[in-house]
Motif scaffolding. Structure first.
Motif, PDB file in Angstrom:
ATOM      1  N   ARG A 193       0.828  -1.201   0.000  1.00 59.62           N
ATOM      2  CA  ARG A 193       0.000   0.000   0.000  1.00 59.62           C
ATOM      3  C   ARG A 193       0.864   1.253   0.000  1.00 59.62           C
ATOM      4  N   ASP A 194       1.946   1.252   0.773  1.00 58.64           N
ATOM      5  CA  ASP A 194       2.825   2.420   0.827  1.00 58.64           C
ATOM      6  C   ASP A 194       3.468   2.694  -0.528  1.00 58.64           C
TER       7      ASP A 194
ATOM      8  N   LYS B 219       0.866   4.219  -2.857  1.00 57.26           N
ATOM      9  CA  LYS B 219       0.635   5.629  -2.508  1.00 57.26           C
ATOM     10  C   LYS B 219       1.823   6.491  -2.912  1.00 57.26           C
ATOM     11  N   TYR B 220       3.031   5.968  -2.721  1.00 55.64           N
ATOM     12  CA  TYR B 220       4.231   6.711  -3.105  1.00 55.64           C
ATOM     13  C   TYR B 220       4.217   6.998  -4.606  1.00 55.64           C
TER      14      TYR B 220
ATOM     15  N   THR C  46       1.664   9.652  -5.610  1.00 50.08           N
ATOM     16  CA  THR C  46       1.972  11.044  -5.260  1.00 50.08           C
ATOM     17  C   THR C  46       3.311  11.511  -5.808  1.00 50.08           C
TER      18      THR C  46
ATOM     19  N   TRP D  81      -7.869   4.488  -8.035  1.00 49.53           N
ATOM     20  CA  TRP D  81      -6.837   3.681  -8.682  1.00 49.53           C
ATOM     21  C   TRP D  81      -7.165   3.484 -10.163  1.00 49.53           C
TER      22      TRP D  81
END
Length: 776
Positions: free
Chosen positions: A592-593, A596-597, A600, A645
């Motif tokens: 998930r990280d 998200k990275y 962004t 997404w």
């Protein structure tokens, strides 16, 4: 202007753009008529001081002669030929005083001239000798502002230059400054935009690049092409300033980029975007099966990469003879070299296979080493392509209704399993043929060098070798065969059992043959094979290996970028088997990280595509390749069902499909402007354009990747001549040896575009993707 195509448009009311396509390539094709002169050791034939072509000998002994291509120059080539030293280098067309422009018959002054030039296509005119057709864009900055219906005539002080005329009608004349997805949109797409920008090339007099400026709030309209009615309108908004870096200190566009949003437009039809004072875009469609049409083209790329069969008219217009099959005289020699011990395995620091394979043969000929997909434009087949097979299987797992209903137009269409699985099996069966009796899987096959001029996949003149079995190839195969077995159970239980048996044999062989410390790539493949076998069989021993090799066993440690196991994580998260709660939680958090990275930090371009900002930009880490949508965004959507997404995946692919400064789709076969040169050796031999379904690498950031020999060869045919002065988004050049731009791989461009378009097609159909995981 013989052998010259010219288009005249405008970037604003003061600037005329002339787009020249200079010269033609007459592609050579092989002939059975051989020259009288004997060839050298490489097959090349020289008459006097000139190389005239190459004699090639096919595996069955047949010989053909491949003449050199012919470059037919434009009558105005000389006007664009630069001369002088680096400090004062320029061409005749760079001189403002030699341009003659009239508006409604009245002479106007040309205040400034700027230009950008690139390569469109390549002619092989001798041994390591090339000529190019080129694209030249000339921008003339006028001393007066044009008004609607002004008639502009452009001349140049040279007898070969033919006068050009264009009427300034911004709603009617297509402007290269307006960029839009040339393939269009689905009515329900939540992201429909066009862009406005123009880097006007290099001003020789001022020694700098020219950025076209636009005024904030400039009006745009979306117009139905059939009715002429305005269906949407708005004002441009700044997407990214040219002063704002895309990566490091470099802005990839070299100018401001403005965005025009018409996401609310959902009625089917043909449209274009018109910008006040500038011009209109190319036409695009909003159609109900938009993503499905793109999927069909991209999916066809796999069929066109098939080795071991002929490509036939029933399935494609792009036919060719049967390639690399033992019944045609092909001999594949067994060797003792593991692919993991060469540059084709884990990369730098290892020897080239071309150097080590010839001296490591065992004397054995492998009689059944055929099939699979050609890796790219050449004909090796490597374990990396097994990832492509897994992606096709995964698409069936995630979107079974779509997979079962879509006809892929392949020889297996109409059998009892989805075409996505049939295509995946074509590649997987090749590696099963390379499996030894004790279960080990060879690391594919490799020719003794890069393809030779005039050779095709059905007439390969080089010796062909097979790698030895190794643990990495065996784990990659075991993971893929196990995944296939699990999905096949719903369609063909007997075949599923055979694939399970083969997967277990490969896994057990690899476990018996571990020697010393494993490379992280090998660890990751072992981890993936273990989880796929655990998903398939439920046996704890595979779960134990997964836990032993996972990078996510300690949430208090920071996982290094090369230790991440995202594919394994996705398989582990979705399993219905019992899992380790802590490992699962940590793995989910890392997945998930990363998503998200990328959402962004990876979306830093004005055009909204996503790349990994930590990696050098180029090769497959480009805006043309939807790697991260396929690997993260769509998988995240499958896990939690959030629309953001999907929207990001839609945005990610616009650049590749035409919303870019070159106004070109980087996937072949779409019926719009596409690359003039794609590294497909079979196409070159046949004298044809590349087959459909290929998404090439595209952009190349010289600041990240550096210059190489191909830059030196192209130097005299590009402008500006300093590659650091060319915006990254305009760095594509159609030179056949500019490999990081014109090449592709089956496991990246073709696979990821197919996965993305297939998934979005299924979503547009309203199919059920299954359970959403609330914790994500």
């Amino acid at each position: 202007m013989k052998r010259t195509k010219v288009d005249v448009s405008f970037t604003d009311a003061n600037t005329v753009q002339l787009r020249f396509e200079l010269g033609k390539v007459r592609d050579a094709t092989p002939t059975s008529i051989l020259p009288d002169k004997a060839p050298n050791s490489k097959g090349w034939v020289k008459v006097g001081d000139d190389w005239i072509g190459r004699v090639s000998t096919a595996p069955n002994g047949d010989q053909v002669f491949m003449p050199e291509d012919k470059y037919l120059e434009s009558s105005i080539d000389g006007l664009f030929r630069e001369s002088g030293s680096e400090g004062s280098r320029g061409a005749a067309v760079d001189q403002a005083a030699d341009w003659v422009v009239r508006v409604n018959g009245e002479a106007v002054d040309v205040l400034n001239v700027s230009r950008k030039g690139s390569i469109l296509d390549t002619a092989n005119v001798g041994w390591r000798e090339f000529e190019f057709t080129t694209l030249e864009n000339v921008f003339l900055d006028l001393d007066r502002k044009l008004t609607r219906k002004d008639v502009v005539t452009i001349d140049f002080k040279d007898p070969e230059f033919e006068q050009q005329t264009q009427t300034y009608r911004p709603a009617k004349v297509v402007s290269e400054a307006i960029h839009v997805n040339l393939t269009g949109f689905d009515p329900d797409d939540g992201h429909k935009v066009a862009y406005l920008s123009s880097w006007n090339g290099w001003d020789l007099a001022k020694g700098r690049g020219v950025e076209q400026s636009y005024k904030a709030g400039t009006k745009f309209r979306v117009i139905n092409e059939d009715t002429g009615k305005v269906v949407d309108r708005g004002r441009i908004e700044l997407a990214k300033s040219g002063d704002e870096p895309t990566k490091g200190k470099v802005n990839f566009e070299g100018t401001d980029v403005w965005q025009m949003d018409f996401s609310d437009l959902s009625r089917e039809g043909t449209y274009y975007v018109a910008v006040k004072g500038v011009g209109r875009s190319e036409s695009f469609e909003i159609s109900d099966d938009h993503w499905g049409d793109l999927f069909d083209v991209s999916f066809s790329g796999f069929y066109h990469q098939r080795s071991g069969i002929a490509l036939e008219e029933e399935y494609t217009d792009w036919t060719r003879p049967r390639s690399l099959h033992p019944d045609d005289g092909l001999k594949v020699l067994e060797t003792t070299i593991k692919i993991s011990d060469t540059t084709e395995g884990f990369g730098p620091g290892k020897p080239s296979p071309f150097k080590v394979l010839p001296g490591a043969t065992t004397g054995k000929v492998l009689k059944d080493a055929w099939g699979g997909w050609h890796d790219a434009g050449d004909w090796d087949r490597r374990p990396q392509a097994l990832e492509a097979s897994r992606k096709l299987i995964e698409l069936v797992e995630l979107q079974p209704e779509f997979a079962e209903s879509r006809d892929g137009s392949i020889p297996e269409s109409g059998d009892k399993i989805p075409d996505l699985l049939d295509e995946s099996l074509w590649n997987l069966e090749f590696f099963r043929r390379l499996q030894t009796e004790d279960g080990g899987v060879r690391g594919g096959i490799e020719s003794g060098g890069s393809p030779q001029y005039g050779d095709a996949s059905w007439s390969e003149s080089l010796t062909v070798y097979a790698y030895a079995p190794d643990v990495w190839a065996s784990w990659e195969y075991a993971a893929t065969a196990a995944k296939m077995a699990g999905v096949l159970r719903a369609y063909d239980r007997s075949a599923a059992e055979e694939w399970e048996e083969s997967a277990l044999a490969a896994m057990n062989w690899a476990e018996r043959n571990i020697e010393g410390k494993l490379d992280q790539t090998e660890i990751n493949s072992r981890n993936l094979a273990a989880v796929e076998l655990y998903n398939l069989t439920g046996k704890e021993k595979w779960h134990d290996i997964f836990l032993e090799t996972t990078s996510y066993d300690n949430p208090n440690t920071q996982v290094k970028w090369f230790e991440h196991q995202y594919e394994s994580t996705f398989a582990y998260v979705r399993t219905d088997r019992e899992t380790d709660r802590d490992v699962r939680k940590f793995a989910i958090q890392e997945f998930r990280d990363e998503a998200k990275y990328l959402l962004t930090k990876g979306d830093t371009s004005a055009f909204g595509y996503t790349v990994d900002p930590r990696a050098p930009y180029g090769w497959s880490n480009t805006g043309q390749q939807p790697n991260y949508s396929a690997d993260f965004f769509l998988r995240m959507h499958a896990l939690n069902g959030k629309d953001k997404w999907l929207t990001q995946a839609m945005e990610d692919v616009q650049y590749s499909l035409g919303a870019n400064p070159n106004n070109m789709a980087y996937m072949t076969g779409l019926g719009v402007r596409e690359p003039g040169e794609v590294l497909v050796e079979d196409a070159d031999t046949l004298g044809r354009d590349a087959p459909p379904g290929i998404t090439i690498f595209g952009d190349y950031n010289v600041a990240d990747r550096g210059k190489a020999y191909y830059h030196n060869i192209m130097q005299d045919d590009v402008w500006p001549y300093d590659y650091f002065d060319v915006p990254v988004s305009e760095s594509y050049n159609g030179f056949s040896k500019f490999i990081p731009s014109v090449e592709y791989t089956v496991q990246r461009g073709i696979t990821d575009m197919t996965f993305l378009t297939g998934y979005l097609t299924a979503e547009s159909m309203g199919t059920d993707t299954g359970e959403a995981f609330d914790f994500l």
